[in-house]
Write a protein that holds these residues in place. Structure first.
Motif, mmCIF file in Angstrom:
data_model
loop_
_atom_site.group_PDB
_atom_site.id
_atom_site.type_symbol
_atom_site.label_atom_id
_atom_site.label_comp_id
_atom_site.label_asym_id
_atom_site.label_seq_id
_atom_site.Cartn_x
_atom_site.Cartn_y
_atom_site.Cartn_z
ATOM 1 N N CYS B 61 -12.554 51.892 8.036
ATOM 2 C CA CYS B 61 -12.424 53.538 7.690
ATOM 3 C C CYS B 61 -14.256 53.701 7.759
ATOM 4 C CB CYS B 61 -11.831 53.875 6.466
ATOM 5 S SG CYS B 61 -13.082 53.146 5.053
ATOM 6 N N ALA B 62 -14.813 52.203 7.928
ATOM 7 C CA ALA B 62 -16.207 52.615 8.171
ATOM 8 C C ALA B 62 -16.639 51.200 9.374
ATOM 9 C CB ALA B 62 -17.033 52.836 7.721
ATOM 10 N N VAL B 63 -17.561 50.967 9.729
ATOM 11 C CA VAL B 63 -18.197 50.315 9.913
ATOM 12 C C VAL B 63 -20.139 49.915 9.823
ATOM 13 C CG1 VAL B 63 -19.198 49.064 12.566
ATOM 14 C CG2 VAL B 63 -17.073 50.030 12.151
ATOM 15 N N VAL B 64 -20.348 48.749 9.130
ATOM 16 C CA VAL B 64 -22.053 48.560 8.719
ATOM 17 C C VAL B 64 -22.053 47.225 9.841
ATOM 18 C CG1 VAL B 64 -21.662 49.599 6.441
ATOM 19 C CG2 VAL B 64 -20.960 47.690 6.235
ATOM 20 N N GLU B 65 -23.105 47.275 10.111
ATOM 21 C CA GLU B 65 -23.398 46.176 11.339
ATOM 22 C C GLU B 65 -24.771 45.580 10.552
ATOM 23 O OE1 GLU B 65 -22.514 46.096 15.585
ATOM 24 O OE2 GLU B 65 -21.083 47.713 15.282
ATOM 25 N N SER B 66 -25.885 44.579 10.748
ATOM 26 C CA SER B 66 -26.518 44.445 10.443
ATOM 27 C C SER B 66 -26.837 43.687 12.434
ATOM 28 C CB SER B 66 -26.703 43.079 9.862
ATOM 29 O OG SER B 66 -25.846 42.210 10.222
ATOM 30 N N VAL B 67 -28.178 42.976 11.942
ATOM 31 C CA VAL B 67 -29.038 42.991 13.074
ATOM 32 C C VAL B 67 -27.945 41.860 13.392
ATOM 33 C CG1 VAL B 67 -31.058 41.284 14.775
ATOM 34 C CG2 VAL B 67 -31.286 42.874 12.388
ATOM 35 N N LYS B 68 -27.213 40.885 13.036
ATOM 36 C CA LYS B 68 -26.878 39.965 13.805
ATOM 37 C C LYS B 68 -25.106 40.437 13.642
ATOM 38 C CE LYS B 68 -26.622 35.185 13.750
ATOM 39 N NZ LYS B 68 -26.663 35.254 15.148
ATOM 40 N N ALA B 69 -24.704 41.570 13.095
ATOM 41 C CA ALA B 69 -23.461 41.180 12.468
ATOM 42 C C ALA B 69 -22.392 42.109 11.735
ATOM 43 C CB ALA B 69 -22.591 39.826 11.652
ATOM 44 N N ALA B 70 -21.411 42.823 13.059
ATOM 45 C CA ALA B 70 -20.531 43.982 12.351
ATOM 46 C C ALA B 70 -19.380 43.986 11.203
ATOM 47 C CB ALA B 70 -20.165 44.389 13.555
ATOM 48 N N SER B 71 -19.111 44.353 10.527
ATOM 49 C CA SER B 71 -18.472 44.390 9.293
ATOM 50 C C SER B 71 -17.819 45.569 9.311
ATOM 51 C CB SER B 71 -19.002 43.929 8.112
ATOM 52 O OG SER B 71 -19.556 42.420 8.177
ATOM 53 N N ASP B 72 -16.421 45.692 8.866
ATOM 54 C CA ASP B 72 -15.791 46.736 8.826
ATOM 55 C C ASP B 72 -15.565 46.876 7.230
ATOM 56 O OD1 ASP B 72 -14.510 46.884 11.426
ATOM 57 O OD2 ASP B 72 -13.065 45.199 11.217
ATOM 58 N N VAL B 73 -15.369 48.397 6.843
ATOM 59 C CA VAL B 73 -15.063 48.651 5.845
ATOM 60 C C VAL B 73 -13.785 49.115 5.549
ATOM 61 C CG1 VAL B 73 -16.279 50.438 4.355
ATOM 62 C CG2 VAL B 73 -17.701 49.461 5.038
ATOM 63 N N TYR B 74 -13.389 48.758 4.267
ATOM 64 C CA TYR B 74 -12.130 49.309 4.410
ATOM 65 C C TYR B 74 -11.791 50.575 3.232
ATOM 66 C CZ TYR B 74 -11.576 44.943 6.843
ATOM 67 O OH TYR B 74 -11.555 43.495 7.690
ATOM 68 N N ALA B 75 -11.017 50.787 3.629
ATOM 69 C CA ALA B 75 -10.504 52.470 2.582
ATOM 70 C C ALA B 75 -9.667 52.136 0.887
ATOM 71 C CB ALA B 75 -9.456 53.697 3.073
ATOM 72 N N PRO B 76 -10.168 52.234 0.547
ATOM 73 C CA PRO B 76 -9.727 51.575 -1.200
ATOM 74 C C PRO B 76 -8.838 52.160 -1.246
ATOM 75 C CG PRO B 76 -12.010 52.856 -1.721
ATOM 76 C CD PRO B 76 -11.983 52.386 -0.521
ATOM 77 N N LEU B 77 -8.982 53.541 -1.265
ATOM 78 C CA LEU B 77 -7.564 54.356 -1.839
ATOM 79 C C LEU B 77 -7.140 55.369 -0.642
ATOM 80 C CD1 LEU B 77 -9.281 55.668 -5.036
ATOM 81 C CD2 LEU B 77 -7.603 54.163 -4.559
ATOM 82 N N SER B 78 -5.740 55.344 -1.016
ATOM 83 C CA SER B 78 -5.512 56.410 0.039
ATOM 84 C C SER B 78 -6.244 58.259 0.094
ATOM 85 C CB SER B 78 -3.744 57.158 -0.479
ATOM 86 O OG SER B 78 -3.238 55.413 0.356
ATOM 87 N N GLY B 79 -6.338 59.054 0.907
ATOM 88 C CA GLY B 79 -6.391 60.059 0.537
ATOM 89 C C GLY B 79 -7.296 60.943 1.620
ATOM 90 N N THR B 80 -8.017 62.046 1.278
ATOM 91 C CA THR B 80 -8.369 62.607 2.597
ATOM 92 C C THR B 80 -9.750 62.899 2.623
ATOM 93 O OG1 THR B 80 -6.690 64.517 2.528
ATOM 94 C CG2 THR B 80 -8.381 65.141 3.994
#
Lengths: 370, 132
Positions: B61-80
């Motif tokens: 549901c989100a992306v965080v990127e450092s200088v070197k790499a990209a990482s995904d962020v996952y939804a910890p719960l269902s919702g709006t």
């Protein structure tokens, strides 16, 4: 993990500073100390030191060393004067790039520095091609420290006065803290700087003095990568490899003038054909619009959606405060200013071709005070 | 206890993907943990879900990127998604400075309180970190 990681002579020192260690080419290497951004900026603004002892160092001694090496690389090695160093490429029969390396003429021998990941293969490949009487001597007992940044020359001169008068791509034997060092004025950041080869036991006292007494910032592989990308320099295994040739990699300048007459190096005919016909694709700089970095492997498309290439290195430029990338695109889309799209997480992001380097090199003049 | 005091009524849980989820009434606020930001290093890019997007627990549901790499962020719960924190998009370094406070990522409405209760509390998360 299959095999325990090798360590460099600066391993203990890096860990004591709190470096985050990662596996790289079979070694435990510092990826960062305090943080990539701070280390990157320290190198651009002042001076940073990098442990690159994982790289392969070797001596090629004996008569005819330069001629023998020319059977394997595309550079003019015979014409390399004593005290000078040159960037060159080991090529294969298809014209691909087996590795990129630095070759220095120490007078009594040639001194080679090759990539860590390729050193075993490179040294075997070179040794196998040498005639009797010539020997390649790997130097696993030596550390390699890169001191890079606008203050590097002034700082190194405090240890060895001779450093200040070295020309860019000059190489000299200097004494540093009583140890015999092979120093070249070169680097992988686009800044002025030195690569300093030392006996292993001399590395930690030198690094400690640089950091503690002379304000040099220890920097890891993370900053090394963002600095070289800003400088438009290739990473073997990413931007160049056995399936890319020097012409499409925009490294045709490494083919010595004399070598272009004979094309008598591995893959020479194939490389000549690529040059004559024009390469199908070219390595270019890419400036993504917006803030999202485009990483290696990202597909490059035309604005209309046709795939025309792939990103080979991509990240964020701390100096420019925006994403930057390098990659290969079809030659008819490789002109500066060409508008393209990068497919990032399924969405096309606008980008355009820009000249390399992204950040101008600040090398000292070639004739500097020599 | 004051019924209007958020800190008194808020409860925080943690996911194995290193997100924190703070529950205040029917709203869940989500961010990444201090451990996550430290492991990622200097962040230079954050992409958040759009307000109104329906998230399934576990989806990217989100992306965080450092200088070197990209990482995904996952939804910890269902919702709006009911809000997204533009401050972290404008200044990704805020996540490095204040991961578990100011640098929240997004808010969820309609998330299942029971699913929330099943996530790790601080002690359990600390024990989980100790195993890494």
């Amino acid at each position: 993990m299959d095999q325990p990681l090798a360590t460099t002579p600066l391993d203990r020192w890096s860990r004591a500073l709190g470096a985050r260690m990662v596996p790289f080419a079979g070694y435990a290497m510092p990826v960062q100390y305090q943080g990539v951004l701070a280390e990157h900026r320290a190198c651009r603004e002042r001076a940073a030191l990098f442990d690159v002892s994982h790289m392969g160092q070797a001596r090629l001694a004996g008569p005819g060393g330069a001629a023998a090496l020319e059977h394997l690389v595309c550079g003019d090695i015979a014409g390399l004067k004593p005290g000078r160093q040159r960037y060159t490429l080991l090529t294969n029969e298809a014209g691909g790039i087996l590795d990129d390396l630095m070759v220095a003429n120490l007078g009594e021998a040639l001194f080679l520095v090759v990539n860590a990941a390729n050193k075993v293969a490179d040294f075997a490949h070179i040794a196998a091609a040498l005639p009797a009487g010539l020997r390649l001597e790997p130097l696993p007992g030596r550390a390699l420290i890169a001191l890079q940044g606008p203050r590097a020359a002034e700082i190194l001169a405090r240890f060895a006065a001779g450093a200040a008068t070295m020309a860019f791509l000059g190489v000299a034997r200097l004494e540093i803290q009583g140890a015999e060092a092979i120093v070249s004025r070169s680097g992988y950041t686009g800044e002025d700087g030195f690569e300093i080869s030392l006996p292993a036991e001399a590395a930690e006292p030198f690094a400690r003095a640089l950091a503690e007494d002379h304000g040099v910032t220890p920097a890891g592989l993370g900053a090394r990568d963002s600095l070289r990308l800003e400088a438009g320099l290739c990473l073997h295994g990413a931007d160049i490899d056995a399936a890319t040739d020097p012409i499409e990699a925009a490294l045709g300048w490494t083919i010595g003038k004399r070598r272009r007459m004979a094309w008598d190096f591995p893959g020479g005919e194939a490389i000549r054909a690529t040059q004559d016909a024009g390469p199908a694709r070219l390595r270019v700089g890419i400036a993504p619009e917006g803030r999202a970095p485009a990483r290696a492997g990202t597909e490059i498309r035309t604005a209309a959606g046709e795939p025309v290439g792939t990103v080979t290195s991509g990240g964020f430029s701390p100096t420019l405060d925006r994403p930057i990338a390098m990659g290969y695109v079809r030659r008819d889309h490789a002109a500066d200013g060409t508008e393209l799209a990068l497919l990032v997480r399924g969405r096309p992001l606008s980008a355009r071709i820009v000249p390399l380097p992204f950040v101008p090199h600040r090398y000292p003049s070639r004739s500097a005070a020599s | 206890m004051s019924a209007t005091s958020e800190s008194a009524t808020a409860e925080t849980r943690y996911s194995r993907d290193h997100e924190w989820i703070r529950r205040e009434g029917g709203t869940m606020t989500v961010g990444i943990t201090d451990h996550a930001q430290s492991a990622l290093g200097d962040l230079v890019f954050v992409e958040l879900p759009e307000v109104g997007r329906e998230l399934e627990a576990g989806e990217t549901c989100a992306v965080v990127e450092s200088v070197k790499a990209a990482s995904d962020v996952y939804a910890p719960l269902s919702g709006t998604v009911s809000a997204a924190n533009d401050a972290v998009v404008q200044e990704p370094a805020l996540v490095n400075r204040a991961a578990e406070t100011e640098a929240w990522f997004f808010r969820l409405s309609g998330a299942d309180p029971e699913a929330f209760a099943e996530l790790m509390d601080r002690a359990a998360y600390d024990a989980f970190l100790a195993t890494l």
